[in-house]
Design a protein around this motif. Structure first.
Motif, PDB file in Angstrom:
ATOM      1  N   PRO A  73      61.684  79.191  18.416  1.00  0.00           N
ATOM      2  CA  PRO A  73      62.484  78.898  17.232  1.00  0.00           C
ATOM      3  C   PRO A  73      63.829  78.278  17.604  1.00  0.00           C
ATOM      4  O   PRO A  73      64.497  78.736  18.537  1.00  0.00           O
ATOM      5  CB  PRO A  73      62.662  80.280  16.583  1.00  0.00           C
ATOM      6  CG  PRO A  73      61.432  81.034  16.998  1.00  0.00           C
ATOM      7  CD  PRO A  73      61.155  80.579  18.411  1.00  0.00           C
ATOM      8  N   GLY A  74      64.187  77.225  16.902  1.00  0.00           N
ATOM      9  CA  GLY A  74      65.421  76.499  17.197  1.00  0.00           C
ATOM     10  C   GLY A  74      65.198  75.218  17.965  1.00  0.00           C
ATOM     11  O   GLY A  74      66.070  74.347  17.995  1.00  0.00           O
ATOM     12  N   ASP A  75      64.019  75.088  18.633  1.00  0.00           N
ATOM     13  CA  ASP A  75      63.692  73.838  19.325  1.00  0.00           C
ATOM     14  C   ASP A  75      63.480  72.718  18.307  1.00  0.00           C
ATOM     15  O   ASP A  75      63.157  72.961  17.135  1.00  0.00           O
ATOM     16  CB  ASP A  75      62.422  73.991  20.168  1.00  0.00           C
ATOM     17  CG  ASP A  75      62.664  74.722  21.476  1.00  0.00           C
ATOM     18  OD1 ASP A  75      63.834  75.011  21.788  1.00  0.00           O
ATOM     19  OD2 ASP A  75      61.672  75.020  22.177  1.00  0.00           O
ATOM     20  N   THR A  76      63.638  71.488  18.776  1.00  0.00           N
ATOM     21  CA  THR A  76      63.386  70.331  17.917  1.00  0.00           C
ATOM     22  C   THR A  76      61.902  70.005  17.927  1.00  0.00           C
ATOM     23  O   THR A  76      61.286  69.914  18.988  1.00  0.00           O
ATOM     24  CB  THR A  76      64.186  69.106  18.389  1.00  0.00           C
ATOM     25  OG1 THR A  76      65.584  69.413  18.330  1.00  0.00           O
ATOM     26  CG2 THR A  76      63.909  67.893  17.503  1.00  0.00           C
ATOM     27  N   VAL A  77      61.343  69.860  16.752  1.00  0.00           N
ATOM     28  CA  VAL A  77      59.952  69.453  16.567  1.00  0.00           C
ATOM     29  C   VAL A  77      59.947  67.989  16.145  1.00  0.00           C
ATOM     30  O   VAL A  77      60.755  67.565  15.315  1.00  0.00           O
ATOM     31  CB  VAL A  77      59.287  70.310  15.464  1.00  0.00           C
ATOM     32  CG1 VAL A  77      57.999  69.668  14.973  1.00  0.00           C
ATOM     33  CG2 VAL A  77      59.030  71.711  15.976  1.00  0.00           C
ATOM     34  N   TRP A  78      59.052  67.225  16.734  1.00  0.00           N
ATOM     35  CA  TRP A  78      58.843  65.840  16.312  1.00  0.00           C
ATOM     36  C   TRP A  78      57.449  65.746  15.711  1.00  0.00           C
ATOM     37  O   TRP A  78      56.463  66.110  16.355  1.00  0.00           O
ATOM     38  CB  TRP A  78      58.994  64.882  17.499  1.00  0.00           C
ATOM     39  CG  TRP A  78      60.402  64.809  18.002  1.00  0.00           C
ATOM     40  CD1 TRP A  78      60.979  65.589  18.958  1.00  0.00           C
ATOM     41  CD2 TRP A  78      61.425  63.916  17.568  1.00  0.00           C
ATOM     42  NE1 TRP A  78      62.281  65.249  19.158  1.00  0.00           N
ATOM     43  CE2 TRP A  78      62.596  64.213  18.311  1.00  0.00           C
ATOM     44  CE3 TRP A  78      61.473  62.879  16.620  1.00  0.00           C
ATOM     45  CZ2 TRP A  78      63.790  63.518  18.138  1.00  0.00           C
ATOM     46  CZ3 TRP A  78      62.666  62.187  16.454  1.00  0.00           C
ATOM     47  CH2 TRP A  78      63.806  62.507  17.202  1.00  0.00           C
ATOM     48  N   TYR A  79      57.362  65.273  14.478  1.00  0.00           N
ATOM     49  CA  TYR A  79      56.087  65.288  13.763  1.00  0.00           C
ATOM     50  C   TYR A  79      55.711  63.893  13.269  1.00  0.00           C
ATOM     51  O   TYR A  79      56.571  63.047  12.996  1.00  0.00           O
ATOM     52  CB  TYR A  79      56.129  66.272  12.595  1.00  0.00           C
ATOM     53  CG  TYR A  79      57.121  65.927  11.503  1.00  0.00           C
ATOM     54  CD1 TYR A  79      56.755  65.101  10.439  1.00  0.00           C
ATOM     55  CD2 TYR A  79      58.422  66.440  11.512  1.00  0.00           C
ATOM     56  CE1 TYR A  79      57.658  64.784   9.433  1.00  0.00           C
ATOM     57  CE2 TYR A  79      59.331  66.133  10.520  1.00  0.00           C
ATOM     58  CZ  TYR A  79      58.939  65.300   9.476  1.00  0.00           C
ATOM     59  OH  TYR A  79      59.846  64.982   8.483  1.00  0.00           O
ATOM     60  N   SER A  80      54.395  63.675  13.182  1.00  0.00           N
ATOM     61  CA  SER A  80      53.868  62.434  12.610  1.00  0.00           C
ATOM     62  C   SER A  80      53.464  62.689  11.164  1.00  0.00           C
ATOM     63  O   SER A  80      53.296  63.834  10.740  1.00  0.00           O
ATOM     64  CB  SER A  80      52.680  61.931  13.421  1.00  0.00           C
ATOM     65  OG  SER A  80      51.646  62.899  13.448  1.00  0.00           O
ATOM     66  N   THR A  81      53.277  61.614  10.416  1.00  0.00           N
ATOM     67  CA  THR A  81      52.909  61.714   9.007  1.00  0.00           C
ATOM     68  C   THR A  81      51.581  61.012   8.774  1.00  0.00           C
ATOM     69  O   THR A  81      51.425  59.839   9.130  1.00  0.00           O
ATOM     70  CB  THR A  81      53.982  61.085   8.105  1.00  0.00           C
ATOM     71  OG1 THR A  81      55.242  61.719   8.368  1.00  0.00           O
ATOM     72  CG2 THR A  81      53.623  61.261   6.629  1.00  0.00           C
ATOM     73  N   SER A  82      50.627  61.722   8.210  1.00  0.00           N
ATOM     74  CA  SER A  82      49.310  61.149   7.932  1.00  0.00           C
ATOM     75  C   SER A  82      49.349  60.317   6.652  1.00  0.00           C
ATOM     76  O   SER A  82      49.964  60.734   5.659  1.00  0.00           O
ATOM     77  CB  SER A  82      48.273  62.259   7.788  1.00  0.00           C
ATOM     78  OG  SER A  82      47.049  61.743   7.304  1.00  0.00           O
TER      79      SER A  82
END
Length: 234
Positions: free
Chosen positions: A47-56
């Motif tokens: 928790p607190g880490d940066t998440v990088w996400y893609s978008t479908s």
């Protein structure tokens, strides 16, 4: 491999039910994203880490966002989408990036084989009708400055090792490919402290001729790319 759409950042709140994670967007909104990694993800989901996400682009998906990368407070990048490992290895094979496998110019994916009814990630072949059986594993566990696989007990991984040994005993070449998707990992070992059975099977597999190949990925918000071999330490 370049990501098909630009990745967007968020802050991890928590991962739960294996396939889901709650994140906070830069706007402050909290949303749920899909997680394709069913493993323990030790050290990859703090928790607190940066998440990088893609978008479908799909309009029917319940969760249109997919967790692709983690960026830790130690400035490490981690590829957490395990579906990417096979794609990266196939790219590497296409550009003949593994010298020991350069003679193989064709391959099939997800081929059924073995007495335990497994599916192997790749069966490579060439014009001489020689074959090479290749199983791919994603490595993301960093502990005490070293990389380890697996990150928890893996009955499936143990079965794959037994199948690879059976292939070698039949006179074929077979290999285990560790795709290292963590920029902090510079060598890989079997995690005998987590799965001693797997570690013992891997020692036996190497002793009879199963080959171990380890490549580390270059990771950024724009792309994933397997770039260079690193050592496997028994």
């Amino acid at each position: 491999m370049e990501f098909p759409s630009p990745l967007q950042p968020a802050t991890l709140i928590k991962r739960y039910k294996r396939f889901l994670a709650d994140v906070r967007l830069p706007s402050g909104e909290i949303t749920t994203i899909h997680c394709a990694n069913t493993g323990a993800m030790t050290g990859c989901a703090t928790p607190g880490d940066t998440v990088w996400y893609s978008t479908s682009p799909s309009t029917t998906r319940k969760y249109p966002y997919s967790w692709e990368l983690s960026q830790t407070t130690d400035h490490h990048w981690i590829g957490i989408n395990t579906l990417r490992a096979n794609q990266l290895v196939e790219e590497l094979l296409t550009r003949q990036g593994v010298p020991s496998l350069a003679q193989f110019t064709h391959w099939q994916r997800e081929v059924a084989f073995g007495d335990e009814k497994s599916r192997i990630d790749f069966v490579l072949s060439n014009e001489k009708d020689q074959k090479y059986y290749l199983e791919v594993k994603s490595v993301t566990l960093l502990a005490n400055g070293k990389g380890y696989f697996p990150d928890t007990v893996t009955a499936r991984g143990q079965k794959h090792l037994r199948e690879l040994m059976s292939i070698v005993k039949q006179g074929h070449r077979a290999g285990l490919f560790f795709a290292v998707l963590h920029t902090g990992i510079h060598q890989v070992s079997a995690a005998k402290h987590l799965d001693p059975v797997y570690a013992q099977l891997l020692r036996e597999a190497i002793a009879i001729g199963v080959e171990v190949i380890v490549y580390r990925a270059q990771i950024s918000r724009h792309q994933l790319l397997l770039v260079d071999p690193i050592p496997f330490i028994e």
